[in-house]
Scaffold this motif. Sequence first.
Motif, PDB file in Angstrom:
ATOM      1  N   THR A   1       0.740  -1.819   0.239  1.00  0.00           N
ATOM      2  CA  THR A   1      -0.288  -0.396  -0.256  1.00  0.00           C
ATOM      3  C   THR A   1       0.688   1.308   0.271  1.00  0.00           C
ATOM      4  OG1 THR A   1      -0.078   0.024   2.373  1.00  0.00           O
ATOM      5  CG2 THR A   1      -1.534  -1.356   1.797  1.00  0.00           C
ATOM      6  N   PRO A   2       0.322   2.899   0.037  1.00  0.00           N
ATOM      7  CA  PRO A   2       1.313   3.861  -0.434  1.00  0.00           C
ATOM      8  C   PRO A   2       1.831   4.045   0.813  1.00  0.00           C
ATOM      9  CG  PRO A   2      -0.909   3.723  -1.925  1.00  0.00           C
ATOM     10  CD  PRO A   2      -1.027   2.813  -0.818  1.00  0.00           C
ATOM     11  N   GLY A   3       1.306   3.653   2.252  1.00  0.00           N
ATOM     12  CA  GLY A   3       1.089   4.134   3.179  1.00  0.00           C
ATOM     13  C   GLY A   3       2.341   3.316   3.483  1.00  0.00           C
ATOM     14  N   ARG A   4       2.778   1.939   3.061  1.00  0.00           N
ATOM     15  CA  ARG A   4       3.346   0.599   3.682  1.00  0.00           C
ATOM     16  C   ARG A   4       4.892   1.589   2.995  1.00  0.00           C
ATOM     17  NH1 ARG A   4      -0.651  -3.450   4.340  1.00  0.00           N
ATOM     18  NH2 ARG A   4      -0.478  -3.954   6.165  1.00  0.00           N
ATOM     19  N   ARG A   5       4.573   1.482   1.240  1.00  0.00           N
ATOM     20  CA  ARG A   5       5.856   2.179   0.891  1.00  0.00           C
ATOM     21  C   ARG A   5       6.282   3.342   1.420  1.00  0.00           C
ATOM     22  NH1 ARG A   5       2.268   1.025  -3.459  1.00  0.00           N
ATOM     23  NH2 ARG A   5       2.293   2.919  -3.988  1.00  0.00           N
ATOM     24  N   LYS A   6       5.613   4.687   1.663  1.00  0.00           N
ATOM     25  CA  LYS A   6       5.922   5.696   2.445  1.00  0.00           C
ATOM     26  C   LYS A   6       6.976   5.620   3.751  1.00  0.00           C
ATOM     27  CE  LYS A   6       3.308   8.911   1.557  1.00  0.00           C
ATOM     28  NZ  LYS A   6       2.440   9.715   1.862  1.00  0.00           N
ATOM     29  N   ALA A   7       6.536   4.641   4.666  1.00  0.00           N
ATOM     30  CA  ALA A   7       7.352   3.895   5.755  1.00  0.00           C
ATOM     31  C   ALA A   7       8.237   3.502   5.695  1.00  0.00           C
ATOM     32  CB  ALA A   7       5.833   3.751   6.779  1.00  0.00           C
ATOM     33  N   TYR A   8       8.405   2.814   4.480  1.00  0.00           N
ATOM     34  CA  TYR A   8       9.784   2.258   4.814  1.00  0.00           C
ATOM     35  C   TYR A   8      10.812   3.022   4.243  1.00  0.00           C
ATOM     36  CZ  TYR A   8       8.307  -2.802   5.558  1.00  0.00           C
ATOM     37  OH  TYR A   8       7.931  -3.828   5.201  1.00  0.00           O
ATOM     38  N   LEU A   9      10.753   4.341   3.208  1.00  0.00           N
ATOM     39  CA  LEU A   9      11.334   5.205   2.085  1.00  0.00           C
ATOM     40  C   LEU A   9      11.828   6.254   3.393  1.00  0.00           C
ATOM     41  CD1 LEU A   9       9.409   5.731  -1.086  1.00  0.00           C
ATOM     42  CD2 LEU A   9      11.899   4.027  -0.864  1.00  0.00           C
ATOM     43  N   TYR A  10      10.870   6.516   4.736  1.00  0.00           N
ATOM     44  CA  TYR A  10      10.611   7.395   5.237  1.00  0.00           C
ATOM     45  C   TYR A  10      12.382   6.542   6.119  1.00  0.00           C
ATOM     46  CZ  TYR A  10       7.804  11.371   5.232  1.00  0.00           C
ATOM     47  OH  TYR A  10       7.085  12.295   4.959  1.00  0.00           O
ATOM     48  N   TYR A  11      11.951   5.623   6.954  1.00  0.00           N
ATOM     49  CA  TYR A  11      12.818   4.544   7.606  1.00  0.00           C
ATOM     50  C   TYR A  11      14.232   4.621   7.298  1.00  0.00           C
ATOM     51  CZ  TYR A  11      14.481   1.129  10.851  1.00  0.00           C
ATOM     52  OH  TYR A  11      15.469   0.568  11.746  1.00  0.00           O
ATOM     53  N   PHE A  12      14.573   3.987   5.660  1.00  0.00           N
ATOM     54  CA  PHE A  12      15.587   4.793   4.838  1.00  0.00           C
ATOM     55  C   PHE A  12      16.099   5.178   4.733  1.00  0.00           C
ATOM     56  CE2 PHE A  12      13.481   0.105   2.452  1.00  0.00           C
ATOM     57  CZ  PHE A  12      13.705  -0.927   3.904  1.00  0.00           C
ATOM     58  N   ALA A  13      15.436   6.050   4.221  1.00  0.00           N
ATOM     59  CA  ALA A  13      16.513   7.707   3.836  1.00  0.00           C
ATOM     60  C   ALA A  13      16.536   8.624   4.999  1.00  0.00           C
ATOM     61  CB  ALA A  13      15.169   8.060   3.674  1.00  0.00           C
ATOM     62  N   GLY A  14      15.963   8.472   6.177  1.00  0.00           N
ATOM     63  CA  GLY A  14      16.418   9.079   7.688  1.00  0.00           C
ATOM     64  C   GLY A  14      17.725   8.265   8.181  1.00  0.00           C
ATOM     65  N   ALA A  15      18.742   6.696   7.604  1.00  0.00           N
ATOM     66  CA  ALA A  15      20.135   6.792   8.063  1.00  0.00           C
ATOM     67  C   ALA A  15      20.645   7.679   7.747  1.00  0.00           C
ATOM     68  CB  ALA A  15      20.100   5.700   8.002  1.00  0.00           C
ATOM     69  N   LYS A  16      21.653   8.462   8.291  1.00  0.00           N
ATOM     70  CA  LYS A  16      22.792   9.704   7.861  1.00  0.00           C
ATOM     71  C   LYS A  16      24.307   8.831   6.931  1.00  0.00           C
ATOM     72  CE  LYS A  16      21.505  13.196  10.867  1.00  0.00           C
ATOM     73  NZ  LYS A  16      22.292  14.350  12.167  1.00  0.00           N
ATOM     74  N   GLN A  17      24.162   7.684   7.547  1.00  0.00           N
ATOM     75  CA  GLN A  17      25.265   7.375   7.205  1.00  0.00           C
ATOM     76  C   GLN A  17      25.227   5.850   5.691  1.00  0.00           C
ATOM     77  OE1 GLN A  17      28.118   5.830   9.762  1.00  0.00           O
ATOM     78  NE2 GLN A  17      28.427   8.204  10.112  1.00  0.00           N
ATOM     79  N   SER A  18      25.150   6.310   5.075  1.00  0.00           N
ATOM     80  CA  SER A  18      25.141   5.254   3.662  1.00  0.00           C
ATOM     81  C   SER A  18      25.097   3.245   3.897  1.00  0.00           C
ATOM     82  CB  SER A  18      26.093   4.805   2.588  1.00  0.00           C
ATOM     83  OG  SER A  18      25.414   4.153   0.928  1.00  0.00           O
ATOM     84  N   LYS A  19      26.164   3.020   5.663  1.00  0.00           N
ATOM     85  CA  LYS A  19      25.965   1.981   5.656  1.00  0.00           C
ATOM     86  C   LYS A  19      24.781   1.297   6.447  1.00  0.00           C
ATOM     87  CE  LYS A  19      31.334   1.239   5.824  1.00  0.00           C
ATOM     88  NZ  LYS A  19      32.275   0.924   7.349  1.00  0.00           N
ATOM     89  N   THR A  20      23.990   2.644   7.520  1.00  0.00           N
ATOM     90  CA  THR A  20      23.316   2.486   7.961  1.00  0.00           C
ATOM     91  C   THR A  20      22.152   2.379   7.236  1.00  0.00           C
ATOM     92  OG1 THR A  20      24.453   3.627   9.533  1.00  0.00           O
ATOM     93  CG2 THR A  20      21.640   3.167  10.009  1.00  0.00           C
ATOM     94  N   ARG A  21      21.837   2.977   5.967  1.00  0.00           N
ATOM     95  CA  ARG A  21      20.596   2.570   5.466  1.00  0.00           C
ATOM     96  C   ARG A  21      20.963   1.259   4.182  1.00  0.00           C
ATOM     97  NH1 ARG A  21      22.011   7.608   3.647  1.00  0.00           N
ATOM     98  NH2 ARG A  21      23.762   7.190   2.037  1.00  0.00           N
ATOM     99  N   GLU A  22      22.214   0.891   4.389  1.00  0.00           N
ATOM    100  CA  GLU A  22      22.077  -1.010   3.453  1.00  0.00           C
ATOM    101  C   GLU A  22      21.913  -1.577   4.977  1.00  0.00           C
ATOM    102  OE1 GLU A  22      26.260  -0.932   2.261  1.00  0.00           O
ATOM    103  OE2 GLU A  22      26.644   0.722   1.076  1.00  0.00           O
ATOM    104  N   ALA A  23      22.250  -1.331   6.109  1.00  0.00           N
ATOM    105  CA  ALA A  23      21.643  -2.432   7.142  1.00  0.00           C
ATOM    106  C   ALA A  23      20.339  -2.242   7.325  1.00  0.00           C
ATOM    107  CB  ALA A  23      22.501  -2.392   8.511  1.00  0.00           C
ATOM    108  N   ARG A  24      19.394  -0.944   7.099  1.00  0.00           N
ATOM    109  CA  ARG A  24      18.174  -1.194   7.031  1.00  0.00           C
ATOM    110  C   ARG A  24      17.517  -1.743   6.774  1.00  0.00           C
ATOM    111  NH1 ARG A  24      16.567   4.780   9.994  1.00  0.00           N
ATOM    112  NH2 ARG A  24      18.131   5.028  11.936  1.00  0.00           N
ATOM    113  N   ILE A  25      17.515  -1.648   4.905  1.00  0.00           N
ATOM    114  CA  ILE A  25      17.100  -2.194   4.044  1.00  0.00           C
ATOM    115  C   ILE A  25      17.402  -3.795   3.320  1.00  0.00           C
ATOM    116  CG2 ILE A  25      17.831  -1.976   1.431  1.00  0.00           C
ATOM    117  CD1 ILE A  25      18.381   0.222   1.486  1.00  0.00           C
ATOM    118  N   GLU A  26      18.903  -4.201   4.435  1.00  0.00           N
ATOM    119  CA  GLU A  26      19.286  -5.444   4.131  1.00  0.00           C
ATOM    120  C   GLU A  26      18.011  -5.860   5.412  1.00  0.00           C
ATOM    121  OE1 GLU A  26      20.848  -8.679   2.849  1.00  0.00           O
ATOM    122  OE2 GLU A  26      21.680  -6.830   2.507  1.00  0.00           O
ATOM    123  N   LYS A  27      17.428  -5.543   6.515  1.00  0.00           N
ATOM    124  CA  LYS A  27      17.154  -6.307   7.333  1.00  0.00           C
ATOM    125  C   LYS A  27      15.329  -6.476   7.388  1.00  0.00           C
ATOM    126  CE  LYS A  27      15.692  -5.486  12.356  1.00  0.00           C
ATOM    127  NZ  LYS A  27      15.709  -4.415  13.757  1.00  0.00           N
TER     128      LYS A  27
END
Length: 200
Positions: A161-187
């Motif tokens: 759903t659009p809301g679920r996609r938005k929540a993921y994108l907010y969460y992934f983009a919220g990390a300042k460092q690339s490594k942290t974003r990668e770890a969140r995505i992987e999880k």
Amino acid sequence: MTKTKVNPKVEDYVREIPIWQEVTEKLRTILLDIDVEITEEFKWHKPCYSVNQKNIVLIQGFKAYCALLFFKGSLLTDPERVLVDVGENSRVGKQLRFTSVKDVERLQKVIKAYVLEAIQVEKAGLKVEKKEKTNEIEMPEEFAIRLEENASLKAAFEALTPGRRKAYLYYFAGAKQSKTREARIEKFIPQILNGKGLRD
């Protein structure tokens, strides 16, 4: 090959890939031969080249083509008009695409010039200007790469759903460092593949 040390993981990867082996090897030779301090790494299960721990380019193999992804490709001048958008949601990364070793050889000088420019962009600390506040959420480059490489993940994400996609994108983009974003995505990849939202 001058200063850059060969990464054993990349060596193994190139030996085992079923397609684009010669193209990948040729691209790798060009990158390793650039007379600057480039580090060869193995990220996202792909050969990745960085300077001062900042990602510059990634070699990606797809069914139809092999690509050199410039992480900040949208900031390059692209005088030869050869860079292609990674995906409709990506504003930062750009690809240089190849379908044969001859393509790579023909563009060898262009590849070197673009990589050197990309290194200067990174060293200068240049960043893509953020969009003015709208309802759109910027897709993190790390996630755009994953979606481009994994058709099942892309389909599963787009089915949310659009809301679920938005929540993921907010969460992934919220990390300042690339490594942290990668770890969140992987999880959360398994959760996305199971059709679940961030909090489900």
